[in-house]
Structures are given as C-alpha cells and as structure tokens.
Write an enzyme that holds these catalytic residues in place. Structure first.
Site: not given
Length: 185
Positions: A49, A108, A157, A170
């Site tokens: 990511g 997170d 999210f 992405r």
C-alpha cells in the site's frame, strides 16, 4: 460489486483529494529533508500500500538517501486486520548505525508497525522514526504513534492512493471511504 470502469461509484465520499495529497506531501518532504540533512537516511517502505506515497515522497525529499522495502501484512482481503502477521519480504540493507525512517500507508491498529519497529530496532539503527501517510488513531489497539503524519483520518474503511479492499482501488488518486455495500456481501 467492484466496477472495473468506474471505481468512484463505490466511494461514499472523498476524504483527501489528489490536490491535498500533493500539497501535503511536498510539505512533508521538506520537513524530512530539513530533519535529516547531512544524515543520509534510509527510507523503508512497507509494501504494498505504501507504493504511491513512497514514490511521491521520493520526489519530495531533497537529500541523499537510500530506499528499501519490506512486506508484512495483517490483512487477507477483508476490512479488518486478521491479527496474524505474515512476513513476506525483508529489507536488503544493513541498518546498523543508520538513521531509518519507516514509510507506511496507514497507521491503524498499530500491530503491524509495532512488529516492524521491534524487528528493525534489533538491528541497531542510530535512530528509527515512523512517517505515515494516514493516521487513524481510533483504530489503535497498541501504544504506537507516528513521528510524521500526512493526514489524520476518522475511523472509516478507506481506499485509494495505495490502500485497498481485496487488492482493488489502490490506483484511485485520492483517499475515499468505501461504501459498506461493497464489502458487506
């Protein structure tokens, strides 16, 4: 349902626009360049990511530095961490005595990043700092904070700019909240 031709249909709202991302990362690159001037740091990206964030930061950091990557994940296609870490790739450089900055897409729960930091600290870096694209403090389950944060986001999210759902989204040029209908099936 994933719409291959118009992923934006699956986005509830845009949290961070493409223009906001560019402006903030230029500022962040300048800050890191000042803080690490003369230190020849190594920037370690946590795949996958981090790729868009890392690429943009590479253009914005204006000092001699090296890059490296590692791959550790706790997501296996869902919307929440599995709690189980899978280590897929280690860094290539020896970081003993080096100034290391971990670049991460999102902080997170903090579990993955805590593991990565513990692993790298065992290798004796001169310093170890965290630079995250997104910080989601409401998701934190371990005591972990970033030294550099591009954006702080609410507990939602999110996808885009490297962040995914089941390896999709992405490539969106912004960060958006994914509609629950996409992943609640």
């Amino acid at each position: 349902m994933i719409h291959p031709f118009d992923m934006s249909q699956d986005i509830e709202r845009v949290l961070v626009s493409e223009a906001e991302i560019h402006t903030r990362l230029v500022e962040l690159g300048q800050e890191l360049s000042r803080d690490y001037a003369g230190k020849k740091p190594i920037f370690v990206g946590v795949l996958k990511g981090v790729v868009p964030f890392f690429a943009e930061m590479a253009r914005c950091i204006q000092i001699p530095c090296q890059w490296d990557f590692m791959s550790v994940t706790s997501f296996e296609g869902g919307t929440q961490s599995t709690g189980k870490l899978t280590f897929r790739k280690d860094i290539d450089h020896d970081i003993a005595g080096r100034h290391v900055v971990i670049l991460e897409d999102i902080l997170d729960s903090g579990r993955t990043l805590s593991y990565v930091c513990d692993l790298l600290r065992q290798r004796g870096p001169a310093s170890l700092k965290i630079c995250t694209f997104l910080d989601k403090p409401a998701g934190r389950t371990v005591d972990m904070n970033a030294d550099y944060v591009a954006f702080t986001i609410p507990n939602a999210f999110v996808v885009g700019y490297g962040l995914d759902y089941d390896d999709y989204y992405r490539n969106l040029p912004y960060v958006g909240v994914l509609k629950p209908s996409v992943y609640e099936d």
